[in-house]
Design a protein around this motif. Structure first.
Motif, PDB file in Angstrom:
ATOM      1  N   TYR A  34       0.836  -1.200   0.000  1.00  0.00           N
ATOM      2  CA  TYR A  34       0.000   0.000   0.000  1.00  0.00           C
ATOM      3  C   TYR A  34       0.871   1.251   0.000  1.00  0.00           C
ATOM      4  O   TYR A  34       1.919   1.285   0.643  1.00  0.00           O
ATOM      5  CB  TYR A  34      -0.893   0.027   1.250  1.00  0.00           C
ATOM      6  N   TYR A  36       0.330   5.289   1.056  1.00  0.00           N
ATOM      7  CA  TYR A  36      -0.527   6.293   1.681  1.00  0.00           C
ATOM      8  C   TYR A  36       0.170   7.647   1.631  1.00  0.00           C
ATOM      9  O   TYR A  36       1.392   7.737   1.596  1.00  0.00           O
ATOM     10  CB  TYR A  36      -0.773   5.966   3.159  1.00  0.00           C
ATOM     11  N   GLN A  38       0.148  11.333   3.849  1.00  0.00           N
ATOM     12  CA  GLN A  38      -0.305  12.011   5.057  1.00  0.00           C
ATOM     13  C   GLN A  38      -0.009  13.491   4.915  1.00  0.00           C
ATOM     14  O   GLN A  38       1.130  13.895   4.707  1.00  0.00           O
ATOM     15  CB  GLN A  38       0.404  11.453   6.280  1.00  0.00           C
ATOM     16  N   LEU A  44      -4.303   9.555   7.304  1.00  0.00           N
ATOM     17  CA  LEU A  44      -3.689   9.057   6.086  1.00  0.00           C
ATOM     18  C   LEU A  44      -4.726   8.806   5.004  1.00  0.00           C
ATOM     19  O   LEU A  44      -5.836   8.376   5.284  1.00  0.00           O
ATOM     20  CB  LEU A  44      -2.972   7.731   6.375  1.00  0.00           C
ATOM     21  N   PHE A  88       3.864  13.570   3.320  1.00  0.00           N
ATOM     22  CA  PHE A  88       4.613  12.459   3.918  1.00  0.00           C
ATOM     23  C   PHE A  88       4.037  11.185   3.336  1.00  0.00           C
ATOM     24  O   PHE A  88       2.848  10.898   3.499  1.00  0.00           O
ATOM     25  CB  PHE A  88       4.447  12.515   5.441  1.00  0.00           C
ATOM     26  N   LEU A  90       3.848   7.164   2.953  1.00  0.00           N
ATOM     27  CA  LEU A  90       4.083   5.960   3.743  1.00  0.00           C
ATOM     28  C   LEU A  90       3.723   4.720   2.942  1.00  0.00           C
ATOM     29  O   LEU A  90       2.680   4.655   2.296  1.00  0.00           O
ATOM     30  CB  LEU A  90       3.244   5.992   5.020  1.00  0.00           C
ATOM     31  N   PHE A 102       3.885  -0.508   8.714  1.00  0.00           N
ATOM     32  CA  PHE A 102       4.291   0.642   7.940  1.00  0.00           C
ATOM     33  C   PHE A 102       5.806   0.842   7.910  1.00  0.00           C
ATOM     34  O   PHE A 102       6.515   0.502   8.853  1.00  0.00           O
ATOM     35  CB  PHE A 102       3.640   1.909   8.502  1.00  0.00           C
ATOM     36  N   GLY A 103       6.261   1.441   6.806  1.00  0.00           N
ATOM     37  CA  GLY A 103       7.653   1.836   6.691  1.00  0.00           C
ATOM     38  C   GLY A 103       7.901   3.171   7.380  1.00  0.00           C
ATOM     39  O   GLY A 103       6.971   3.780   7.914  1.00  0.00           O
ATOM     40  N   PRO A 104       9.155   3.638   7.343  1.00  0.00           N
ATOM     41  CA  PRO A 104       9.519   4.877   8.041  1.00  0.00           C
ATOM     42  C   PRO A 104       9.053   6.145   7.346  1.00  0.00           C
ATOM     43  O   PRO A 104       9.066   7.210   7.939  1.00  0.00           O
ATOM     44  CB  PRO A 104      11.045   4.822   8.093  1.00  0.00           C
ATOM     45  N   GLY A 105       8.634   6.054   6.090  1.00  0.00           N
ATOM     46  CA  GLY A 105       8.098   7.207   5.386  1.00  0.00           C
ATOM     47  C   GLY A 105       9.125   8.006   4.605  1.00  0.00           C
ATOM     48  O   GLY A 105      10.332   7.940   4.861  1.00  0.00           O
TER      49      GLY A 105
ATOM     50  N   GLY B  40       7.079  12.676  11.967  1.00  0.00           N
ATOM     51  CA  GLY B  40       8.080  12.409  10.950  1.00  0.00           C
ATOM     52  C   GLY B  40       8.486  10.960  10.826  1.00  0.00           C
ATOM     53  O   GLY B  40       9.443  10.640  10.114  1.00  0.00           O
ATOM     54  N   GLU B  41       7.765  10.072  11.498  1.00  0.00           N
ATOM     55  CA  GLU B  41       8.117   8.656  11.439  1.00  0.00           C
ATOM     56  C   GLU B  41       6.938   7.825  10.952  1.00  0.00           C
ATOM     57  O   GLU B  41       5.825   8.316  10.772  1.00  0.00           O
ATOM     58  CB  GLU B  41       8.565   8.183  12.825  1.00  0.00           C
ATOM     59  N   GLY B  42       7.190   6.552  10.763  1.00  0.00           N
ATOM     60  CA  GLY B  42       6.128   5.661  10.329  1.00  0.00           C
ATOM     61  C   GLY B  42       5.183   5.312  11.462  1.00  0.00           C
ATOM     62  O   GLY B  42       5.392   5.678  12.611  1.00  0.00           O
ATOM     63  N   LEU B  43       4.129   4.588  11.125  1.00  0.00           N
ATOM     64  CA  LEU B  43       3.134   4.197  12.124  1.00  0.00           C
ATOM     65  C   LEU B  43       3.552   2.907  12.815  1.00  0.00           C
ATOM     66  O   LEU B  43       4.061   1.986  12.175  1.00  0.00           O
ATOM     67  CB  LEU B  43       1.778   3.975  11.453  1.00  0.00           C
ATOM     68  N   PHE B 100      -8.602   5.739   7.845  1.00  0.00           N
ATOM     69  CA  PHE B 100      -8.104   6.276   9.106  1.00  0.00           C
ATOM     70  C   PHE B 100      -8.972   7.403   9.636  1.00  0.00           C
ATOM     71  O   PHE B 100      -9.592   8.153   8.866  1.00  0.00           O
ATOM     72  CB  PHE B 100      -6.684   6.830   8.913  1.00  0.00           C
ATOM     73  N   GLY B 101      -8.975   7.550  10.959  1.00  0.00           N
ATOM     74  CA  GLY B 101      -9.469   8.767  11.580  1.00  0.00           C
ATOM     75  C   GLY B 101      -8.445   9.859  11.367  1.00  0.00           C
ATOM     76  O   GLY B 101      -7.348   9.625  10.846  1.00  0.00           O
TER      77      GLY B 101
END
Lengths: 111, 110
Positions: A34, A36, A38, A44, A88, A90, A102-105, B40-43, B100-101
């Motif tokens: 996937y 996404y 943000q 997202l 951003f 993802l 999820f990856g680090p983006g 700034g990071e992933g989920l 997502f919310g």
């Protein structure tokens, strides 16, 4: 164990330039993948998903495209970036419809 | 389409305080996910709830899904600065896609 990588971590590009973001997954086979986006650090929006090599579904019409040339590689592209493409990005993977990881983006800024 | 509304949108608490974040769905929830994100990071996946009345805990974070399966809550006990970030609820749809919310921004002051 499974690992997901995204490259690059940050990118600053001028309007009208091309884009290529890469996502690779290790430690699993035939994952769902996937992309996404943000905006403003909040919710997202799903852009693309893929259930197999060469199988891409788009969720929203836009200036972007996606490809899956290999089982564990997912690429997000654009021929000409717009200011509105900033955000951003993802990448995520899952086994079938199970939990997504999820990856680090990649932080993309279009100037 | 299914929509998720989170409340509050942002929350500032003092370290050690308890807090609750809510996620309300416009339709019945068949699989509700909670994720945490540092800026700034992933989920990071926290928990997934499926059954009405289900409750799961991970360290000091507890998530519940109500009996009617239209609302979920995330409760943090004795908050710490490490709990700060954005908390997102999400619902699974076809092909494993997530909706997502809008997220809840949590700030914990030491």
């Amino acid at each position: 164990s499974q690992t997901i990588h995204q490259w690059p971590a940050t990118l600053v590009q001028p309007v009208g330039s091309p884009l290529s973001l890469e996502c690779t997954v290790e430690g699993t086979s035939n994952p769902n993948l996937y992309w996404y986006r943000q905006a403003a650090g909040r919710g997202l929006q799903l852009l693309f998903y893929s259930v197999g090599i060469g199988q891409i579904s788009s969720e929203v019409p836009q200036n972007l495209s996606a490809s899956r040339p290999q089982d564990r590689q997912f690429i997000l592209s654009s021929k000409k970036l717009l200011l509105s493409d900033s955000g951003f990005y993802l990448c995520a993977w899952s086994v079938l419809e199970d939990t997504q990881y999820f990856g680090p983006g990649t932080r993309l800024t279009v100037l | 389409s299914q929509e998720l509304e989170q409340s509050p949108q942002s929350l500032i608490v003092q370290e050690g305080k308890n807090l609750t974040i809510n996620c309300t769905s416009s339709k019945t929830l068949y699989g509700l996910y909670w994720y945490k994100q540092k800026y700034g990071e992933g989920l990071i996946f926290l928990m997934m709830l499926q059954k009405g009345g289900e409750e799961k805990s991970h360290e000091k974070i507890t998530a519940k899904l109500d009996e009617k399966k239209q609302q979920s809550s995330l409760h943090i006990t004795a908050s710490q600065p490490s709990h700060a970030g954005i908390y997102l609820c999400a619902v699974g749809t076809s092909y494993g896609k997530l909706t997502f919310g809008q997220g809840t921004i949590l700030t914990v002051h030491p």
